[in-house]
Design a protein around this motif. Sequence first.
Motif, PDB file in Angstrom:
ATOM      1  N   MET A 293     -51.834  54.145  16.500  1.00 11.92           N
ATOM      2  CA  MET A 293     -53.141  54.663  16.918  1.00 11.92           C
ATOM      3  C   MET A 293     -54.219  53.584  17.010  1.00 11.92           C
ATOM      4  SD  MET A 293     -53.313  58.397  15.023  1.00 11.92           S
ATOM      5  CE  MET A 293     -52.978  57.843  13.352  1.00 11.92           C
ATOM      6  N   GLY A 294     -53.880  52.341  16.615  1.00 15.87           N
ATOM      7  CA  GLY A 294     -54.871  51.276  16.622  1.00 15.87           C
ATOM      8  C   GLY A 294     -54.666  50.303  17.760  1.00 15.87           C
ATOM      9  N   ARG A 295     -55.440  49.225  17.741  1.00 16.27           N
ATOM     10  CA  ARG A 295     -55.348  48.184  18.756  1.00 16.27           C
ATOM     11  C   ARG A 295     -55.045  46.861  18.055  1.00 16.27           C
ATOM     12  NH1 ARG A 295     -56.899  49.640  23.648  1.00 16.27           N
ATOM     13  NH2 ARG A 295     -57.027  47.467  24.299  1.00 16.27           N
ATOM     14  N   HIS A 296     -54.026  46.175  18.550  1.00 15.36           N
ATOM     15  CA  HIS A 296     -53.592  44.943  17.909  1.00 15.36           C
ATOM     16  C   HIS A 296     -53.177  43.935  18.968  1.00 15.36           C
ATOM     17  CE1 HIS A 296     -53.453  47.303  14.215  1.00 15.36           C
ATOM     18  NE2 HIS A 296     -52.778  48.206  14.895  1.00 15.36           N
ATOM     19  N   HIS A 297     -53.068  42.677  18.540  1.00 14.66           N
ATOM     20  CA  HIS A 297     -52.531  41.641  19.419  1.00 14.66           C
ATOM     21  C   HIS A 297     -51.099  42.016  19.803  1.00 14.66           C
ATOM     22  CE1 HIS A 297     -51.834  37.740  21.151  1.00 14.66           C
ATOM     23  NE2 HIS A 297     -50.791  37.551  20.361  1.00 14.66           N
ATOM     24  N   SER A 298     -50.732  41.798  21.060  1.00  9.80           N
ATOM     25  CA  SER A 298     -49.408  42.207  21.563  1.00  9.80           C
ATOM     26  C   SER A 298     -49.208  43.700  21.314  1.00  9.80           C
ATOM     27  CB  SER A 298     -48.288  41.394  20.902  1.00  9.80           C
ATOM     28  OG  SER A 298     -48.423  40.029  21.168  1.00  9.80           O
ATOM     29  N   GLN A 299     -50.210  44.487  21.716  1.00  4.88           N
ATOM     30  CA  GLN A 299     -50.215  45.909  21.399  1.00  4.88           C
ATOM     31  C   GLN A 299     -48.989  46.639  21.940  1.00  4.88           C
ATOM     32  OE1 GLN A 299     -53.935  47.984  21.933  1.00  4.88           O
ATOM     33  NE2 GLN A 299     -52.906  49.744  22.821  1.00  4.88           N
ATOM     34  N   GLU A 300     -48.574  46.327  23.170  1.00  5.17           N
ATOM     35  CA  GLU A 300     -47.435  47.015  23.768  1.00  5.17           C
ATOM     36  C   GLU A 300     -46.181  46.829  22.922  1.00  5.17           C
ATOM     37  OE1 GLU A 300     -45.968  49.611  26.094  1.00  5.17           O
ATOM     38  OE2 GLU A 300     -47.670  48.675  27.097  1.00  5.17           O
ATOM     39  N   THR A 301     -45.933  45.605  22.495  1.00  2.82           N
ATOM     40  CA  THR A 301     -44.753  45.316  21.684  1.00  2.82           C
ATOM     41  C   THR A 301     -44.870  45.960  20.309  1.00  2.82           C
ATOM     42  OG1 THR A 301     -44.594  43.190  22.822  1.00  2.82           O
ATOM     43  CG2 THR A 301     -43.249  43.474  20.861  1.00  2.82           C
ATOM     44  N   ALA A 302     -46.054  45.908  19.719  1.00  5.94           N
ATOM     45  CA  ALA A 302     -46.266  46.535  18.410  1.00  5.94           C
ATOM     46  C   ALA A 302     -46.020  48.035  18.493  1.00  5.94           C
ATOM     47  CB  ALA A 302     -47.682  46.252  17.915  1.00  5.94           C
ATOM     48  N   HIS A 303     -46.527  48.666  19.546  1.00  4.48           N
ATOM     49  CA  HIS A 303     -46.292  50.099  19.739  1.00  4.48           C
ATOM     50  C   HIS A 303     -44.801  50.398  19.824  1.00  4.48           C
ATOM     51  CE1 HIS A 303     -50.502  51.300  21.472  1.00  4.48           C
ATOM     52  NE2 HIS A 303     -50.497  51.166  20.168  1.00  4.48           N
ATOM     53  N   ARG A 304     -44.090  49.577  20.597  1.00  5.91           N
ATOM     54  CA  ARG A 304     -42.669  49.841  20.813  1.00  5.91           C
ATOM     55  C   ARG A 304     -41.886  49.822  19.503  1.00  5.91           C
ATOM     56  NH1 ARG A 304     -39.712  45.244  23.692  1.00  5.91           N
ATOM     57  NH2 ARG A 304     -41.506  45.460  25.076  1.00  5.91           N
ATOM     58  N   PHE A 305     -42.114  48.785  18.691  1.00  3.86           N
ATOM     59  CA  PHE A 305     -41.350  48.681  17.448  1.00  3.86           C
ATOM     60  C   PHE A 305     -41.825  49.687  16.401  1.00  3.86           C
ATOM     61  CE2 PHE A 305     -40.393  44.306  19.069  1.00  3.86           C
ATOM     62  CZ  PHE A 305     -39.023  44.496  19.173  1.00  3.86           C
ATOM     63  N   ALA A 306     -43.122  49.981  16.369  1.00  2.00           N
ATOM     64  CA  ALA A 306     -43.611  51.001  15.438  1.00  2.00           C
ATOM     65  C   ALA A 306     -43.028  52.364  15.793  1.00  2.00           C
ATOM     66  CB  ALA A 306     -45.137  51.049  15.463  1.00  2.00           C
ATOM     67  N   LEU A 307     -42.977  52.668  17.087  1.00  2.00           N
ATOM     68  CA  LEU A 307     -42.381  53.930  17.529  1.00  2.00           C
ATOM     69  C   LEU A 307     -40.887  53.971  17.231  1.00  2.00           C
ATOM     70  CD1 LEU A 307     -44.201  54.380  20.951  1.00  2.00           C
ATOM     71  CD2 LEU A 307     -44.454  55.836  18.938  1.00  2.00           C
ATOM     72  N   SER A 308     -40.231  52.834  17.373  1.00  2.00           N
ATOM     73  CA  SER A 308     -38.804  52.777  17.048  1.00  2.00           C
ATOM     74  C   SER A 308     -38.569  53.072  15.573  1.00  2.00           C
ATOM     75  CB  SER A 308     -38.251  51.394  17.396  1.00  2.00           C
ATOM     76  OG  SER A 308     -36.880  51.307  17.066  1.00  2.00           O
ATOM     77  N   ALA A 309     -39.428  52.513  14.716  1.00  2.00           N
ATOM     78  CA  ALA A 309     -39.314  52.786  13.287  1.00  2.00           C
ATOM     79  C   ALA A 309     -39.547  54.271  12.999  1.00  2.00           C
ATOM     80  CB  ALA A 309     -40.311  51.933  12.506  1.00  2.00           C
ATOM     81  N   LEU A 310     -40.562  54.851  13.635  1.00  2.00           N
ATOM     82  CA  LEU A 310     -40.836  56.276  13.440  1.00  2.00           C
ATOM     83  C   LEU A 310     -39.684  57.136  13.957  1.00  2.00           C
ATOM     84  CD1 LEU A 310     -44.606  56.346  14.451  1.00  2.00           C
ATOM     85  CD2 LEU A 310     -43.682  56.730  12.155  1.00  2.00           C
TER      86      LEU A 310
END
Length: 356
Positions: A293-310
Amino acid sequence: MHVMLSYEWGCQQSVMLIKSELQKAGYQTWMDIDKMSGSTLEAMAKAVEDSAAVLVCVSKRYKESQACRTEAEYAFQQRKKIVPVLMEADYKPTGWLGALMGTRLYFNMADPRQISGKMGSLMKELGDAGRTTASHKDAAARSAGVAVLTTSDRADSWNVYEVEEWLKRIRCADYVGTFREHNMDGVALGGLYRMGADMRFLHETLRAEFGVTVMVACLVGHEEGNPRLQLDVELVGEMLEVLDASCQGAMKHGVFWTVWKLCQGLASLSVNDKNKELITAKGGIEILAEVVMGRHHSQETAHRFALSALWNLAFNARSKEVIVQMPGLVDSIRSILATSESPKTREVAKGALWTL
């Protein structure tokens, strides 16, 4: 002309090992982690068109991925040399993937520890497809200040500089300074790997010697049955503390950590059932929600791996309950599915929602 590596991102680390071995042997390679720009579909099409051969990294998830299917079928339509590389033990492709592979010879790379020893037969099949001349290879290596490595080189023969280059190749450059400080060469690296059979001993040793135990979680393998994936409460807690600090842009252990890399570690660790319980109990879902739900450096990649963990965590009943009850999290996943320009991220978002 290059060798294109077509793969499903769940086996990315193993594919990066294959890529590294090919490059050391003088092959030009194309992999989506470092050559993508502009339209994803156009970049993929150009990668296929400019390839001398396409390594199709076969797995169940590859077959289920629409993006992977598009790559493989386009390579077939373009009459490219297709070399199947098996990334999942005992998997036999069916349907469109089975038909496309036909009677081609498979190269079994399911065990990352055996990849180096099996590269010779794979390179024999590739021949000179995508390979540069030896003189070009040597010149490129000299200009980079790196010794030319051959396929017979073993990790335990590496010097400290070659270990540093390896860390950079596997996108773990954050650890170069720590390894350099402790004079980590190939022999020490091999010892570190063997110590991983006893996770608690490895954890305690790294804490005493390096003070950065979370690096273990970022470097572990992907095999579900691998004992190195069996973590303890302390290590999970420390990793989540580092991820939380990274989300806030704060330092931990004297360095700034990369959000997406930590999420990648969690995605790997959350495959294990015991780790699902530990990550959930230590508040991991709340921190992953912050990434989504936040904004981070390399956001697309962070989203992908966070979603994979979830997605992995959602296979545990208690974890699934926490995810569903987290305010705004499911809506954020739906939003990413609707707005992301990355097929891989959309695929993972869809999988997470399906599990929920």
